[in-house]
Write an enzyme that holds these catalytic residues in place. Structure first.
Site, mmCIF file in Angstrom:
data_model
loop_
_atom_site.group_PDB
_atom_site.id
_atom_site.type_symbol
_atom_site.label_atom_id
_atom_site.label_comp_id
_atom_site.label_asym_id
_atom_site.label_seq_id
_atom_site.Cartn_x
_atom_site.Cartn_y
_atom_site.Cartn_z
ATOM 1 N N GLU A 326 7.230 -8.326 2.215
ATOM 2 C CA GLU A 326 6.308 -9.365 2.692
ATOM 3 C C GLU A 326 6.544 -9.668 4.176
ATOM 4 O OE1 GLU A 326 3.995 -9.645 0.739
ATOM 5 O OE2 GLU A 326 5.004 -8.974 -1.075
ATOM 6 N N TYR A 415 0.129 2.128 -1.739
ATOM 7 C CA TYR A 415 1.497 1.724 -1.420
ATOM 8 C C TYR A 415 2.405 2.929 -1.158
ATOM 9 C CZ TYR A 415 0.633 -3.117 -2.964
ATOM 10 O OH TYR A 415 0.169 -4.401 -3.078
HETATM 11 N N1 BES Z 1 -0.453 -8.246 -0.415
HETATM 12 C C1 BES Z 1 0.195 -7.825 -1.590
HETATM 13 C C2 BES Z 1 -0.302 -8.503 -2.832
HETATM 14 C C3 BES Z 1 -1.764 -8.301 -3.128
HETATM 15 C C4 BES Z 1 -2.403 -7.106 -2.888
HETATM 16 C C5 BES Z 1 -2.488 -9.323 -3.672
HETATM 17 C C6 BES Z 1 -3.765 -6.963 -3.162
HETATM 18 C C7 BES Z 1 -3.833 -9.180 -3.963
HETATM 19 C C8 BES Z 1 -4.486 -7.992 -3.699
HETATM 20 C C9 BES Z 1 1.705 -8.009 -1.476
HETATM 21 O O1 BES Z 1 2.205 -7.766 -0.213
HETATM 22 C C10 BES Z 1 2.348 -6.989 -2.357
HETATM 23 O O2 BES Z 1 2.177 -5.839 -2.085
HETATM 24 N N2 BES Z 1 3.077 -7.427 -3.369
HETATM 25 C C11 BES Z 1 3.808 -6.555 -4.231
HETATM 26 C C12 BES Z 1 5.243 -6.548 -3.797
HETATM 27 C C13 BES Z 1 5.888 -5.279 -3.610
HETATM 28 C C14 BES Z 1 5.206 -4.029 -3.372
HETATM 29 C C15 BES Z 1 7.266 -5.348 -3.042
HETATM 30 C C16 BES Z 1 3.739 -7.056 -5.649
HETATM 31 O O3 BES Z 1 3.302 -8.167 -5.873
HETATM 32 O O4 BES Z 1 4.108 -6.331 -6.558
HETATM 33 ZN ZN ZN Z 2 2.150 -5.679 0.242
#
Ligand code: BES
Ligand code: ZN
Length: 652
Positions: A326, A415
């Site tokens: 984050e 990702y």
């Molecule tokens: N920005 C994302 C969460 C998100 C993405 C919310 C798309 C809604 C729509 C956040 O940075 C994220 O990627 N969270 C991951 C954490 C991880 C990859 C370390 C999660 O929640 O799993």
């Molecule tokens: Zn993210």
């Protein structure tokens, strides 16, 4: 949305329609000139006409009413108009009371609410009549029970169980369900807000925050760096703050503060590492807000105030890579923002790469590689799933999500394939040159959006051409699956875990003591030693790998044996629990179903819920039980988690 060409026709239609009350916002069939369905902008998930007229600054006046679970709001837009007679905002399940123009002297103006899209994903366009000279558009509105961004929690569902709580989740297209605005990541705006909350609660936003509750229940915020709309966030609860460094700290409910401060004590080191890599942190303060269990994500990179799932507090810092992730978004995503949700990999792929670099600085390459390998394994499973699914083309980095939920693009492709694209590039070019490129990329494109197409040009000009390098970027971005030149990572420590799994699979009781004769320096006779494998011999990621490499299903008494010695069922690490529970379900380890039920009732993070619900929905017998558990547990889930679980359990 192809709306722009037809806007001028709007005034005529508007006048005609105004005779019959214009704002039918109650149902999905609103007053509906068919002309509304056309637009030529880049973003498939917003009705807004930002290339003609856009909000530059937003002033919010919000009254957060817990009794009615409603926000009564005024959204005052300062606009920049290139000559349009209509400004189009996005709204979803909002009640619009009236719209005025002007700053000191407000004058009511005409507006029209268009039709819903076919799957009710995008909400409705809100068309507001403006003059070429109009600078201020003020929308008076209320949220409704259907507002998807907001989670309203009664006190029982919070950690302290004494005060209610609410928070918003904007990404990807939910901000429009709590603020009427042009909800596209292609636009950026500054904002300020005045928020009224019950006196015993504190409000925090994705902006600079006060450190302490005040007695009036009135909070003011100012975000003077332009941000995309999905990064506007609000949380209200019984909060306390603890500083962790000179510009960073953590907000939680008082009951959680000590644990959280302990878990995140390395935050200053992470910020330092990130700045060393890619330049100064641009947002002033960097705080964390630990949310109640229902928070659907591991973390959400709201500027100045990352929202974090309480599952990240494992007690042993084993999940803090989420924080590195984050934090990394403060550059990748928040400074340089994906232009549309089809370019989502530019946010997340860069962030996973960057996160891993931070972890490498803090914990060394061996650990960083293990973390990446875990993700690579998930990527391989994801690709298999995508190949066999309805949209095999989803394993491309650049997506086409027209008519689909942007959440569909939230897969390991963006990702992990995204991160491995960068890893592979780094490996070919050399880290020094690659870091110079990345640092300049963040600086040169700061506070701007980036489309995949522009990124490809940028990469060619600023990296590949100057170093005279050919690289198959096109294949990485526009072809399915993983290109052959993908960098392979290996981890000797994971290989040892595989050996351990092999021994376990051949029925060895790996935790039982063994007598060993070991050499002692300077002595002829070997020394007799009793050796016994302990849980603490390995870190959480190694055990995670161990569980993953176990066969698809295992005899229940063998699972019990592992549980007795390694305590997977009781382990406070939700990554391991999820892996363990899915294996347990496949293997019919019914004795731990009560613990699975407790987990499902206490955890709201979608990443953990989905695999468990999926596994449980495979047999009729489990499905019945699962539906009854879900019926009780779902009160503790945010809309986005419920939406996904409903699909799995085929509810509705
Ligand atoms: N920005 C994302 C969460 C998100 C993405 C919310 C798309 C809604 C729509 C956040 O940075 C994220 O990627 N969270 C991951 C954490 C991880 C990859 C370390 C999660 O929640 O799993
Ligand atoms: Zn993210």
């Amino acid at each position: 949305m192809r709306i722009r060409q037809v806007i001028s026709a709007f005034v005529v239609i508007l006048l005609a329609l105004l005779i019959c009350a214009c704002a039918d916002n109650s149902g999905k069939k609103a007053t509906s000139p068919t002309v509304l369905m056309a637009d030529s902008s880049y973003d498939n998930h917003s009705y807004s006409n930002i290339s003609e007229v856009r909000t530059k600054h937003l002033d919010l006046e919000l009254d957060v009413n817990f009794k009615n679970q409603t926000i009564y709001g005024v959204a005052r837009h300062t606009i920049e108009n290139l000559g349009a007679d209509t400004v189009i905002f996005d709204i979803k399940n909002l009640e619009i009371q009236k719209i005025t123009t002007g700053l000191d002297e407000e004058k009511e103006t005409n507006f029209l609410i268009g039709e819903w899209d076919k799957d009710s994903l995008l909400g409705q366009p809100l068309l507001v009549k403006i003059e070429p000279t109009t600078k201020y558009v003020n929308i008076y509105y209320e949220t409704t029970q259907k507002t998807e961004a907001i989670d309203w929690l009664p006190a029982e569902l919070t950690d302290g169980k004494s005060h209610p709580y609410m928070y918003t989740q904007g990404q990807a297209i939910l901000t429009r369900s709590w603020i009427p605005l042009q909800d596209s990541p292609a636009n950026r705006l500054t904002y300020s807000a005045e928020v009224k909350v019950p006196k015993e609660l504190m409000a925090v936003m994705s902006a600079k925050n006060e450190k302490q509750k005040n007695t009036e229940g009135k909070y003011k915020f100012k975000m003077d760096k332009p941000v995309p709309s999905y990064l506007i966030a609000l949380a209200v609860g019984n909060l306390e703050y603890k500083a962790l460094g000179k510009n960073c700290g953590v907000y939680t409910e008082p009951t959680n503060l000590k644990k959280a401060a302990n878990e995140f004590s390395e935050l200053p080191k992470m910020i330092n590492a990130a700045e060393q890599l890619y330049g100064p942190y641009q947002w002033g303060q960097y705080d964390l807000l630990v949310l109640p269990n229902s928070f659907p994500f591991g973390g959400m990179e709201n500027p100045c105030l990352t929202f974090v799932s309480p599952t990240v507090i494992a007690g042993d810092k084993s999940l803090t890579s989420v924080i590195a992730h984050e934090l990394a978004h403060s550059w990748s995503g928040n400074l340089v923002t994906n232009a549309s949700w089809e370019d989502f990999w530019l946010n997340e792929g860069f962030t996973v790469y960057f996160e891993n670099r931070i972890m490498e600085v803090l914990y060394g390459k061996e650990i960083a590689d293990m973390l990446l390998l875990i993700e690579f394994e998930e990527l391989q499973d994801e690709i298999e799933k995508i190949e066999n699914g309805e949209h095999p083309e989803d394993s491309k980095l650049k997506l086409n999500l027209a008519g689909r939920n942007p959440d569909d693009g939230m897969t390991d492709i963006a990702y992990v394939k995204g991160a491995f694209f960068l890893k592979t590039l780094e490996n070919q070019i050399g880290r020094v040159k690659f870091d110079i490129f990345l640092k300049a990329y963040f600086t040169n494109n700061a506070f701007r959006n980036m489309s995949t197409e522009r990124f490809v040009d940028y990469l060619n000009v600023h990296l590949l051409d100057i170093h005279n390098i050919t690289f198959n970027s096109h294949e990485w971005i526009y072809s399915k699956g993983i290109p052959k030149n993908c960098l392979m990572i290996s981890s000797p420590r994971f290989q040892s875990m595989e050996q351990l799994v092999k021994r376990f699979n051949s029925d060895e009781d790996i935790f039982d003591p063994v007598v060993k004769y070991v050499k002692v320096k300077g002595k002829k006779r070997k020394k007799k030693e009793i050796q016994q494998l302990k849980k603490s011999d390995f870190i959480a990621q190694e055990w995670l790998e161990f569980v993953r490499k176990l066969p698809d299903s295992i005899a229940v008494d063998r699972l019990k044996y592992l549980d007795k010695h390694a305590g997977f069922t009781k382990w406070n690490n939700a990554e391991i629990k999820t892996e363990w529970f899915t294996l347990a379900i496949r293997s019919g380890y019914k004795e731990i179903f009560p613990q699975i039920e407790t987990f499902l009732k206490n955890v709201g993070r979608r990443k953990y819920l989905l695999p468990i619900y999926e596994e449980l929905s495979r047999t009729q017998e489990n499905l019945k039980w699962t539906k009854s558990v879900y019926a009780k547990a779902k009160i503790n889930y945010h809309f986005v988690s419920k939406q996904s679980i409903d699909e799995i359990l085929k509810i509705n």
